[in-house]
Design a protein around this motif. Structure first.
Motif, PDB file in Angstrom:
ATOM      1  N   UNK A  95       0.806  -1.214   0.000  1.00 21.93           N
ATOM      2  CA  UNK A  95       0.000   0.000   0.000  1.00 21.93           C
ATOM      3  C   UNK A  95       0.844   1.272   0.000  1.00 21.93           C
ATOM      4  N   UNK A  96       1.942   1.245   0.749  1.00 28.69           N
ATOM      5  CA  UNK A  96       2.746   2.446   0.919  1.00 28.69           C
ATOM      6  C   UNK A  96       3.759   2.658  -0.212  1.00 28.69           C
ATOM      7  N   UNK A  97       4.200   1.571  -0.822  1.00 27.07           N
ATOM      8  CA  UNK A  97       5.202   1.674  -1.872  1.00 27.07           C
ATOM      9  C   UNK A  97       6.628   1.651  -1.356  1.00 27.07           C
ATOM     10  N   UNK A  98       6.783   1.442  -0.064  1.00 27.06           N
ATOM     11  CA  UNK A  98       8.104   1.382   0.560  1.00 27.06           C
ATOM     12  C   UNK A  98       7.996   0.586   1.853  1.00 27.06           C
ATOM     13  N   UNK A  99       9.106  -0.001   2.276  1.00 27.94           N
ATOM     14  CA  UNK A  99       9.123  -0.762   3.518  1.00 27.94           C
ATOM     15  C   UNK A  99       9.222   0.184   4.702  1.00 27.94           C
ATOM     16  N   UNK A 100       8.962  -0.335   5.896  1.00 29.66           N
ATOM     17  CA  UNK A 100       9.094   0.498   7.094  1.00 29.66           C
ATOM     18  C   UNK A 100      10.547   0.904   7.330  1.00 29.66           C
ATOM     19  N   UNK A 101      11.487   0.027   7.004  1.00 31.82           N
ATOM     20  CA  UNK A 101      12.897   0.399   7.123  1.00 31.82           C
ATOM     21  C   UNK A 101      13.194   1.610   6.238  1.00 31.82           C
ATOM     22  N   UNK A 102      12.680   1.580   5.011  1.00 33.10           N
ATOM     23  CA  UNK A 102      12.901   2.694   4.091  1.00 33.10           C
ATOM     24  C   UNK A 102      12.223   3.969   4.582  1.00 33.10           C
ATOM     25  N   UNK A 103      10.989   3.850   5.043  1.00 36.66           N
ATOM     26  CA  UNK A 103      10.250   5.028   5.514  1.00 36.66           C
ATOM     27  C   UNK A 103      10.859   5.603   6.789  1.00 36.66           C
ATOM     28  N   UNK A 104      11.378   4.733   7.627  1.00 36.93           N
ATOM     29  CA  UNK A 104      12.052   5.198   8.840  1.00 36.93           C
ATOM     30  C   UNK A 104      13.285   6.010   8.460  1.00 36.93           C
ATOM     31  N   UNK A 105      14.038   5.501   7.485  1.00 37.45           N
ATOM     32  CA  UNK A 105      15.203   6.240   6.984  1.00 37.45           C
ATOM     33  C   UNK A 105      14.773   7.602   6.456  1.00 37.45           C
ATOM     34  N   UNK A 106      13.715   7.630   5.656  1.00 33.85           N
ATOM     35  CA  UNK A 106      13.246   8.878   5.059  1.00 33.85           C
ATOM     36  C   UNK A 106      12.782   9.864   6.122  1.00 33.85           C
ATOM     37  N   UNK A 107      12.126   9.365   7.164  1.00 39.50           N
ATOM     38  CA  UNK A 107      11.655  10.234   8.238  1.00 39.50           C
ATOM     39  C   UNK A 107      12.827  10.903   8.943  1.00 39.50           C
ATOM     40  N   UNK A 108      13.874  10.136   9.200  1.00 43.20           N
ATOM     41  CA  UNK A 108      15.054  10.680   9.863  1.00 43.20           C
ATOM     42  C   UNK A 108      15.770  11.684   8.967  1.00 43.20           C
ATOM     43  N   UNK A 109      15.810  11.403   7.669  1.00 40.53           N
ATOM     44  CA  UNK A 109      16.440  12.342   6.731  1.00 40.53           C
ATOM     45  C   UNK A 109      15.624  13.629   6.627  1.00 40.53           C
ATOM     46  N   UNK A 110      14.315  13.493   6.657  1.00 35.28           N
ATOM     47  CA  UNK A 110      13.444  14.665   6.586  1.00 35.28           C
ATOM     48  C   UNK A 110      13.646  15.566   7.799  1.00 35.28           C
ATOM     49  N   UNK A 111      13.877  14.955   8.952  1.00 36.01           N
ATOM     50  CA  UNK A 111      14.110  15.721  10.178  1.00 36.01           C
ATOM     51  C   UNK A 111      15.415  16.513  10.108  1.00 36.01           C
ATOM     52  N   UNK A 112      16.287  16.125   9.157  1.00 35.50           N
ATOM     53  CA  UNK A 112      17.547  16.857   8.934  1.00 35.50           C
ATOM     54  C   UNK A 112      17.361  17.945   7.878  1.00 35.50           C
ATOM     55  N   UNK A 113      16.088  18.167   7.500  1.00 42.00           N
ATOM     56  CA  UNK A 113      15.745  19.182   6.486  1.00 42.00           C
ATOM     57  C   UNK A 113      16.302  18.862   5.103  1.00 42.00           C
ATOM     58  N   UNK A 114      16.443  17.580   4.811  1.00 40.78           N
ATOM     59  CA  UNK A 114      16.869  17.179   3.471  1.00 40.78           C
ATOM     60  C   UNK A 114      15.706  17.359   2.503  1.00 40.78           C
ATOM     61  N   UNK A 115      16.025  17.465   1.217  1.00 44.72           N
ATOM     62  CA  UNK A 115      15.015  17.583   0.169  1.00 44.72           C
ATOM     63  C   UNK A 115      15.199  16.470  -0.846  1.00 44.72           C
ATOM     64  N   UNK A 116      14.228  16.306  -1.729  1.00 43.18           N
ATOM     65  CA  UNK A 116      14.285  15.254  -2.739  1.00 43.18           C
ATOM     66  C   UNK A 116      15.550  15.379  -3.585  1.00 43.18           C
ATOM     67  N   UNK A 117      15.981  16.613  -3.840  1.00 45.90           N
ATOM     68  CA  UNK A 117      17.142  16.861  -4.689  1.00 45.90           C
ATOM     69  C   UNK A 117      18.439  16.334  -4.074  1.00 45.90           C
ATOM     70  N   UNK A 118      18.406  16.020  -2.783  1.00 48.75           N
ATOM     71  CA  UNK A 118      19.615  15.516  -2.119  1.00 48.75           C
ATOM     72  C   UNK A 118      19.859  14.038  -2.386  1.00 48.75           C
ATOM     73  N   UNK A 119      18.925  13.379  -3.086  1.00 51.00           N
ATOM     74  CA  UNK A 119      19.030  11.933  -3.267  1.00 51.00           C
ATOM     75  C   UNK A 119      18.872  11.540  -4.735  1.00 51.00           C
ATOM     76  N   UNK A 120      19.201  10.289  -5.003  1.00 51.63           N
ATOM     77  CA  UNK A 120      19.024   9.739  -6.348  1.00 51.63           C
ATOM     78  C   UNK A 120      18.601   8.283  -6.242  1.00 51.63           C
ATOM     79  N   UNK A 121      18.167   7.714  -7.352  1.00 46.45           N
ATOM     80  CA  UNK A 121      17.811   6.305  -7.383  1.00 46.45           C
ATOM     81  C   UNK A 121      16.684   5.955  -6.436  1.00 46.45           C
ATOM     82  N   UNK A 122      16.805   4.797  -5.787  1.00 48.36           N
ATOM     83  CA  UNK A 122      15.771   4.321  -4.874  1.00 48.36           C
ATOM     84  C   UNK A 122      15.601   5.250  -3.690  1.00 48.36           C
ATOM     85  N   UNK A 123      16.689   5.840  -3.203  1.00 46.75           N
ATOM     86  CA  UNK A 123      16.573   6.761  -2.077  1.00 46.75           C
ATOM     87  C   UNK A 123      15.692   7.949  -2.436  1.00 46.75           C
TER      88      UNK A 123
END
Length: 267
Positions: free
Chosen positions: A209-237
């Motif tokens: 349903x989500x399109x990502x695993x909880x491990x992946x979403x947990x990583x993304x949540x922590x990165x978001x808290x660092x004020x990262x943006x989509x442009x900071x990543x490539x590929x699957x990240x």
């Protein structure tokens, strides 16, 4: 992207148990009621509640439930009852209630919206049931949402599984919940099962349903808290981070207080 929990498991366990016990005592209630789904979050939450020594009522609420989910839930409840004398359980089968509800509401031409609305209805029927059991027994409804679900992607039903009195594990990442589950000796069948909300009556998982695993979403949540943006990543990240930001934005209404129209003082 896989993140291993860094929490001090025993200390966290004891802290939450003490918090639950103190909250219940201040609220002058007899204990807690927990909806058991056969998943990791409800298993950990109910075990935490049981450790308080206060009445802990585990409620099964099947609605056309997958037999594997039902069996995992029963296995957990039986194990919990054998370990804690303060644990009891009840089954409230809501299948007929759900089917009756469907006969009283219109069928939408938009199949996706119709099925999602029915899925959310299942969760809201269960919330109503938990509050009934809480009311007649003098209990608090303990929520089972974790931090990623509740405050990251908003993966829960508003006024469904989101309708609770207190949230013991809502400050724990999913990896932390798994670490606690291992410490608490939650049945292995639950620890290895793919997470699912069980609201659609099929085999779809949360990741489907989500399109990502909880491990992946947990990583993304922590990165978001660092004020990262989509442009900071490539590929699957980049893909995962985009999924997280989209869900976080779309479900913000679940995470913030209900908007109140404040009247100007001159009216």
């Amino acid at each position: 992207m896989t993140k291993k929990s860094a929490i001090k498991v025993e200390e966290v366990n004891n802290y939450i148990v003490n918090w639950l016990e103190e909250y219940a005592q201040k609220a002058k209630v007899n204990g807690f009621v927990v909806g058991i789904s056969g998943g990791i979050d409800s298993a950990v939450t109910s075990t935490l509640c049981a450790q308080t020594g206060l009445k802990t009522l585990c409620v099964e609420m099947p609605i056309h439930q997958d037999i594997k989910q039902v069996n995992r839930g029963k296995e957990h409840i039986e194990q919990l009852k054998s370990r804690f004398s303060n644990v009891s359980h009840v089954i409230t089968d809501l299948t007929d209630v759900f089917e009756t509800f469907k006969t009283e509401v219109p069928i939408s031409e938009d199949e996706t919206k119709y099925n999602l609305s029915l899925a959310n209805t299942r969760a809201r029927l269960r919330m109503t049931t938990l509050y009934f059991h809480a009311g007649i027994n003098g209990l608090l409804v303990a929520g089972t949402g974790n931090k990623v679900e509740d405050f990251g992607v908003g993966f829960y039903t508003k006024y469904g599984d989101g309708g609770v009195d207190l949230s013991p594990i809502a400050d724990l990442m999913k990896s932390d919940v798994y670490a606690l589950a291992e410490f608490l000796k939650v049945p292995n069948s639950i620890q290895i099962a793919a997470p699912t909300d069980g609201l659609f009556g099929d085999s779809r998982t949360d990741e489907d349903q989500l399109g990502a695993s909880y491990d992946e979403l947990e990583w993304a949540m922590l990165e978001s808290e660092k004020n990262k943006t989509v442009e900071d990543f490539s590929g699957r990240e980049k893909e995962v981070f985009s999924i997280y930001k989209r869900l976080n934005t779309a479900n913000k209404h679940k995470m913030e207080p209900i908007p109140v129209c404040i009247l100007p003082k001159n009216l």
